[in-house]
Design an enzyme around this catalytic site. Structure first.
Site, mmCIF file in Angstrom:
data_model
loop_
_atom_site.group_PDB
_atom_site.id
_atom_site.type_symbol
_atom_site.label_atom_id
_atom_site.label_comp_id
_atom_site.label_asym_id
_atom_site.label_seq_id
_atom_site.Cartn_x
_atom_site.Cartn_y
_atom_site.Cartn_z
ATOM 1 N N ASP A 54 0.508 -1.014 0.292
ATOM 2 C CA ASP A 54 0.136 0.110 -0.328
ATOM 3 C C ASP A 54 0.755 1.255 -0.265
ATOM 4 O O ASP A 54 1.844 2.252 1.234
ATOM 5 C CB ASP A 54 -0.845 0.253 0.982
ATOM 6 C CG ASP A 54 -1.901 1.186 1.203
ATOM 7 O OD1 ASP A 54 -2.265 2.134 0.121
ATOM 8 O OD2 ASP A 54 -2.540 1.488 2.428
ATOM 9 N N LYS A 71 1.346 7.518 0.482
ATOM 10 C CA LYS A 71 1.890 7.762 1.329
ATOM 11 C C LYS A 71 3.486 8.383 1.932
ATOM 12 O O LYS A 71 4.962 8.759 1.373
ATOM 13 C CB LYS A 71 2.185 6.390 2.178
ATOM 14 C CG LYS A 71 1.013 5.524 2.957
ATOM 15 C CD LYS A 71 1.467 4.468 3.252
ATOM 16 C CE LYS A 71 -0.125 3.696 3.350
ATOM 17 N NZ LYS A 71 -1.260 4.726 4.693
ATOM 18 N N ARG A 95 -11.348 -0.234 2.043
ATOM 19 C CA ARG A 95 -12.678 -0.590 2.217
ATOM 20 C C ARG A 95 -13.227 -0.762 0.992
ATOM 21 O O ARG A 95 -14.433 -1.376 1.416
ATOM 22 C CB ARG A 95 -12.984 1.080 3.185
ATOM 23 C CG ARG A 95 -12.690 1.968 2.224
ATOM 24 C CD ARG A 95 -12.476 3.482 2.916
ATOM 25 N NE ARG A 95 -11.807 3.215 4.106
ATOM 26 C CZ ARG A 95 -11.540 4.217 4.821
ATOM 27 N NH1 ARG A 95 -12.620 5.243 5.184
ATOM 28 N NH2 ARG A 95 -10.647 4.941 6.210
HETATM 29 N N1 BES Z 1 -3.330 0.041 5.382
HETATM 30 C C1 BES Z 1 -3.840 1.960 5.414
HETATM 31 C C2 BES Z 1 -3.621 1.407 7.359
HETATM 32 C C3 BES Z 1 -2.707 0.901 8.386
HETATM 33 C C4 BES Z 1 -1.714 2.105 8.991
HETATM 34 C C5 BES Z 1 -2.386 0.013 8.720
HETATM 35 C C6 BES Z 1 -0.980 1.863 9.218
HETATM 36 C C7 BES Z 1 -1.142 -0.250 9.141
HETATM 37 C C8 BES Z 1 -0.333 0.873 10.064
HETATM 38 C C9 BES Z 1 -4.503 2.198 5.031
HETATM 39 O O1 BES Z 1 -5.077 1.412 3.422
HETATM 40 C C10 BES Z 1 -4.107 3.396 4.988
HETATM 41 O O2 BES Z 1 -3.953 4.229 4.350
HETATM 42 N N2 BES Z 1 -5.797 4.265 5.646
HETATM 43 C C11 BES Z 1 -6.026 5.564 5.785
HETATM 44 C C12 BES Z 1 -6.984 6.001 6.082
HETATM 45 C C13 BES Z 1 -7.271 7.830 5.570
HETATM 46 C C14 BES Z 1 -6.940 7.652 4.104
HETATM 47 C C15 BES Z 1 -9.031 7.664 5.718
HETATM 48 C C16 BES Z 1 -5.122 6.077 6.834
HETATM 49 O O3 BES Z 1 -4.825 4.766 8.390
HETATM 50 O O4 BES Z 1 -4.269 7.111 7.649
HETATM 51 ZN ZN ZN Z 2 -4.365 0.534 3.542
HETATM 52 MN MN MN Z 3 -4.583 2.714 2.597
#
Ligand code: BES
Ligand code: ZN
Ligand code: MN
Length: 532
Positions: A279, A286, A361
């Site tokens: 991801d 990110k 999601r």
């Molecule tokens: N895979 C990430 C969540 C995650 C963060 C898992 C840290 C393990 C460690 C997920 O896809 C993500 O990026 N979520 C975002 C959502 C936001 C953009 C609404 C997040 O949590 O920042």
């Molecule tokens: Zn993710």
């Molecule tokens: Mn993500």
């Protein structure tokens, strides 16, 4: 590792490292359990004296290691492990302690361990916890370390003799507990490998191959689909996430079917696992620090697959169990989905993309719709879904969401029995405004506040009336440090709870309500949609 079970009254128990777990207060006075008293007198009463002098009191996390100078038969060393207060004892305490014992044995290059099981009123749970703790504890992920590769010839912890408390005879139930514990721990270690492997190795295609292999070994049916299948099933959200990557996506469907024809007709339990093999965040890229850990974004699917292995090979419940996994990468590229795009889900709902990093999601939404078409009695999803859940609950506690109290509570009970910590969080409609879109049915990412709840609310849009539990394992899927049977890195979080949940539902099978939609009808509906 090889395990054997011996009755507590067996005179000699072999093992280079003798492990004696002790509750607080058992070191001194008359409270000493038999194995400690025996070892102590062989060492002229100096074992207890030395441990006392070093401050060992049997508190949780305390340990005391001493060389026997050849005075204790084949035991080169004795390790005392603290279990804390007896009144507060849970098998998880012993699982963690056994993990520490395994790590100590490995550091000492001992090849065998003799483990004295403490006397409690839960012999089966305790034997299982010891086996799991030892097997999980010896786990290492060092295949990419040149030094470790050269070290292959050096001795490794190979066997453990589990000595039951005095007066406890061997039994079929205890043998079964040992077998189950070993199978569970091996499966969890298998999941840890999948998560620890780098993202250039565990691609969606490789994940599907691992699933297929697991299915073959565990008597499960496996159906693997590619991009064509995903298109045919109108999984517009899944497609949206995968189009930015050159790695081919995979649709994974594993099925456990009971042998008994009547049981096979029961409503299945559906397990859904997040499987983003990397991801990057997509175009909503990110930052570097957050990205390096994102090989772990398929941990939900690894836990689901690990549970399926145990379900198919040992638990064999009297109802079917299905796993639904959509595996892909989330990458930025000229073909990637963009903020502003509107995707159409398999369910028909339209979604405005406001952040390409809220990708999990989207894939899960389509997987949940697909799972629901199989007429399940419940849907349980496991996902490394939000950083917000980590902010709320930290690195060791899973966030549990769902509207159906009975099903949520059954998962929390299973977690407790399995020694995994979970905490329920609300899926309150109060937050629903966060997902309102001006141009589509909803948007994929809302405001920052309550981020874990917003993600759960998004998933809920695809669940319908089916009892559903969402487990956000973003924190616990990865341990920041060595702890008990855990290493720094992947943990296999959630797998043990799923196995336990299936065991509980197997026990209660006749009291579980059958779903309103008959599986046959639902399957027909699924076929009709597929043909569209
Ligand atoms: N895979 C990430 C969540 C995650 C963060 C898992 C840290 C393990 C460690 C997920 O896809 C993500 O990026 N979520 C975002 C959502 C936001 C953009 C609404 C997040 O949590 O920042
Ligand atoms: Zn993710
Ligand atoms: Mn993500």
């Amino acid at each position: 590792m090889q395990f054997s079970l011996v009755p507590g009254d067996a005179a000699a128990v072999s093992g280079e490292l003798l492990v004696i777990p002790l509750f607080e207060g058992e070191l001194v006075g008359d409270a000493a359990p038999a194995p400690l008293a025996t070892a102590d007198s062989a060492l002229d009463g100096k074992l207890r004296a030395a441990a006392t002098q070093e401050g060992f009191k049997g508190k949780v996390d305390q340990s005391f290691l001493i060389h026997t100078l050849g005075r204790l038969g084949g035991h080169e060393r004795v390790l005392l492990l603290g279990l804390g207060n007896r009144a507060r004892f849970q098998p998880e305490v012993l699982r963690l302690a056994a993990g520490r014992a395994a790590k100590t044995a490995q550091r000492l290059k001992a090849t065998s361990i003799a483990f004295r099981v403490p006397a409690t009123d839960r012999a089966e749970d305790v034997v299982r916890a010891v086996v799991e703790g030892l097997e999980l504890g010896v786990y290492r992920f060092d295949k990419y370390k040149s030094a470790a590769r050269e070290d292959k010839a050096s001795p490794k912890l190979k066997s453990a003799t589990i000595a039951l408390p005095a007066g406890t005879p061997k039994s079929r139930a205890l043998d079964d507990a040992l077998t189950l514990g070993l199978k569970v721990a091996e499966a969890v270690n298998w999941a840890r490998d999948l998560v620890n492997e780098p993202p250039n190795v565990v691609t969606p295609v490789r994940l599907a191959q691992a699933a297929q292999q697991a299915a073959k070994e565990s008597g499960l049916q496996a159906e693997i689909g590619g991009r064509k299948e995903i298109e045919r099933l109108n999984m517009g959200m899944f497609l949206g996430v995968t189009v930015g990557s050159v790695q081919e996506p995979r649709l994974i469907h594993l099925v456990y079917t009971p042998k008994n024809a009547k049981d096979a007709k029961r409503a299945p339990l559906a397990l859904v696992g997040k499987a983003i093999t990397f991801d990057s965040g997509g175009l909503s890229l990110k930052p570097t620090e957050g990205m390096v850990e994102m090989k772990t974004d398929m941990a939900g699917s690894a836990a689901v697959l690990a549970a399926m292995k145990v379900i198919g090979s040992v638990v064999k419940p009297p109802f079917p169990v299905h796993a639904f996994i959509g595996a892909c990468e989330n990458m930025p590229s000229g073909t990637a989905y963009k903020p502003g795009d509107i995707l159409t889900a398999r369910s028909g709902k339209t979604v405005e993309i406001t952040n390409t990093d809220a990708e999990g999601r989207l894939v899960l939404g389509d997987m949940i719709t697909w799972a629901g078409e199989h007429g399940p009695s419940a849907i349980i999803d496991l996902a490394t879904l939000t950083g917000a859940c980590m902010v709320a609950l930290g690195n060791y506690i899973v966030g549990a969401f769902g509207d159906d109290d009975a099903t949520v509570n059954s998962v929390l009970d299973a977690a407790k029995a399995a020694g995994e910590e979970m905490w329920r969080l609300p899926v309150s409609d109060m937050q629903k405004d966060a997902l309102r879109s001006d141009v589509a049915d909803m948007k994929n990412s809302g405001e920052r506040w309550g981020g874990a709840i917003n993600a759960a609310l998004f998933l809920k849009e695809f669940v319908g009336d089916i009892p559903w539990v969402h487990l956000d394992i973003a924190g616990p899927s990865n341990s920041p440090k060595e702890r008990g049977y855990l290493n720094k890195g992947a943990t296999g979080s959630g797998a043990r709870t799923l196995v336990e949940l299936v065991r509980q539902r197997a026990r209660d099978v006749d009291t579980l309500p059958e779903p309103k939609a008959q599986p046959a009808k639902a399957a027909k509906r699924a076929k009709a949609k597929t043909a569209r």
